[in-house]
Design a protein around this motif. Structure first.
Motif, short mmCIF file in Angstrom:
data_model
loop_
_atom_site.label_atom_id
_atom_site.label_comp_id
_atom_site.label_asym_id
_atom_site.label_seq_id
_atom_site.Cartn_x
_atom_site.Cartn_y
_atom_site.Cartn_z
N SER A 106 20.85 3.54 -17.82
CA SER A 106 21.36 4.80 -18.36
C SER A 106 21.63 4.62 -19.85
CB SER A 106 22.65 5.22 -17.65
OG SER A 106 22.41 5.49 -16.28
N MET A 107 21.27 5.65 -20.61
CA MET A 107 21.48 5.64 -22.05
C MET A 107 22.38 6.80 -22.45
SD MET A 107 19.64 3.03 -23.14
CE MET A 107 19.41 3.30 -24.90
N MET A 108 23.28 6.53 -23.39
CA MET A 108 24.13 7.58 -23.94
C MET A 108 23.55 8.04 -25.26
SD MET A 108 27.06 9.32 -23.78
CE MET A 108 28.30 8.39 -22.86
N MET A 109 23.24 9.32 -25.35
CA MET A 109 22.76 9.90 -26.60
C MET A 109 23.93 10.60 -27.29
SD MET A 109 19.65 12.62 -27.33
CE MET A 109 20.52 14.02 -26.63
N ILE A 110 24.31 10.10 -28.46
CA ILE A 110 25.42 10.64 -29.23
C ILE A 110 24.85 11.41 -30.41
CG2 ILE A 110 27.57 10.10 -30.42
CD1 ILE A 110 27.58 7.43 -28.92
N ALA A 111 25.03 12.73 -30.41
CA ALA A 111 24.41 13.59 -31.42
C ALA A 111 25.42 14.60 -31.95
CB ALA A 111 23.20 14.30 -30.84
N PRO A 112 26.35 14.18 -32.79
CA PRO A 112 27.31 15.13 -33.36
C PRO A 112 26.70 15.94 -34.49
CG PRO A 112 27.70 12.95 -34.24
CD PRO A 112 26.60 12.79 -33.23
N VAL A 113 27.24 17.10 -34.74
CA VAL A 113 26.83 17.92 -35.89
C VAL A 113 27.43 17.31 -37.15
CG1 VAL A 113 26.98 20.19 -36.96
CG2 VAL A 113 26.62 19.99 -34.47
N LYS A 114 26.60 17.07 -38.16
CA LYS A 114 27.04 16.35 -39.35
C LYS A 114 27.36 17.25 -40.53
CE LYS A 114 24.28 12.37 -37.93
NZ LYS A 114 23.17 11.44 -38.29
N ASP A 115 26.83 18.48 -40.52
CA ASP A 115 27.11 19.39 -41.63
C ASP A 115 27.09 20.82 -41.10
OD1 ASP A 115 24.34 20.08 -41.42
OD2 ASP A 115 23.86 18.45 -42.79
N ALA A 116 27.38 21.78 -41.98
CA ALA A 116 27.46 23.18 -41.55
C ALA A 116 26.14 23.71 -41.03
CB ALA A 116 27.95 24.03 -42.73
N SER A 117 25.04 23.30 -41.63
CA SER A 117 23.73 23.79 -41.17
C SER A 117 23.39 23.26 -39.79
CB SER A 117 22.65 23.39 -42.17
OG SER A 117 22.55 21.97 -42.28
N GLY A 118 24.00 22.15 -39.40
CA GLY A 118 23.71 21.58 -38.10
C GLY A 118 24.15 22.47 -36.95
N TYR A 119 25.18 23.28 -37.17
CA TYR A 119 25.63 24.18 -36.11
C TYR A 119 24.59 25.25 -35.83
CZ TYR A 119 30.30 22.11 -36.42
OH TYR A 119 31.36 21.24 -36.38
N LEU A 120 23.82 25.62 -36.85
CA LEU A 120 22.79 26.65 -36.66
C LEU A 120 21.54 26.08 -36.00
CD1 LEU A 120 23.10 28.48 -40.11
CD2 LEU A 120 24.14 29.13 -37.93
#
Length: 250
Positions: A106-120
């Motif tokens: 099993s692999m954990m993929m960690i992908a947080p939003v890093k800037d404001a454009s990332g939310y879009l």
């Protein structure tokens, strides 16, 4: 920076790229037509092109620019056996009744939003990723999963689950990808099938089983006493009867 520091940094970047940035390789399926029939998972969102361009031009692409990092979760199995509990013929056989089980990782993929454009772009990015992975599975594709201690080849993706905890204010940034290494792969099954059909087409038959439990194949010459090919009616004896039967039109 000294030469040793430069080499160490290069090794560290290579390690991060192989085991944290893109440790999952798609094989066959939707990437069967690509060069080598494989593609790293970062190719599904276009970042593979940016990486190749940076390497060729000597640019400074930071590993922090990638959308996600992968971490192997505890519990991965490189050896998985079960013990047979049904009745056995004798104690010697029962003592070695090991049944091989499929391995899993099993692999954990960690992908947080890093800037404001990332939310879009997050919705479009993950929708494309999910669609591509599902299409790859539907097309019979497999996955190679690289971990620092072991390489799992020809795995099947069984699930991709949101496991985000409450430690962050962002939602759906941690995803667990579960893979299973089947006991019989398509390549192994095809090789066994071709070998079996070759023996059957050649007129081979099973005479008996060896002490090791494997079948002993014999050709039609040994079974009938003469060659089957070119057999004609009218030959007497056991070999003639067998040849006559096998040479009749179906």
């Amino acid at each position: 920076m000294s030469l040793s520091d430069t080499v160490s940094a290069a090794f560290r970047s290579t390690y991060d790229l192989a085991f944290q940035i893109s440790p999952i390789i798609l094989n066959g399926g939707i990437v069967a037509g690509t060069l080598g029939g494989m593609m790293p998972i970062i190719g599904l969102n276009g970042q593979l092109t940016s990486l190749a361009s940076s390497v060729l031009t000597g640019g400074g692409l930071s590993l922090d620019d990638f959308y996600a990092r992968f971490v192997p979760l505890p519990g991965s199995a490189v050896i998985s056996n079960a013990i047979g509990t049904y009745p056995f013929a004798n104690q010697q056989v029962a003592a070695n009744a090991i049944i091989t089980q499929p391995r899993h990782v099993s692999m954990m993929m960690i992908a947080p939003v890093k800037d404001a454009s990332g939310y879009l772009s997050k919705l479009a990015l993950f929708t494309a990723l999910q669609t591509s992975l599902q299409a790859h599975c539907n097309a019979g594709g497999t996955f190679h999963v690289a971990t620092p201690s072991f390489l799992f080849t020809d795995c099947l993706l069984t699930s991709m689950t949101d496991v985000t905890t409450g430690e962050s204010k962002q939602q759906q940034i941690q995803w667990q990808l579960d893979f299973v290494k089947p006991l019989v792969t398509q390549q192994a099954a095809l090789a066994a099938y071709n070998g079996l059909m070759g023996k059957i087409a050649g007129g081979a038959q099973v005479l008996q089983s060896s002490a090791a439990g494997t079948s002993i194949w014999s050709s039609a010459v040994a079974a009938a006493g003469s060659a089957v090919q070119g057999a004609v009616p009218g030959i007497t004896g056991m070999s003639g009867a067998v040849n006559t039967f096998l040479s009749q039109p179906s």
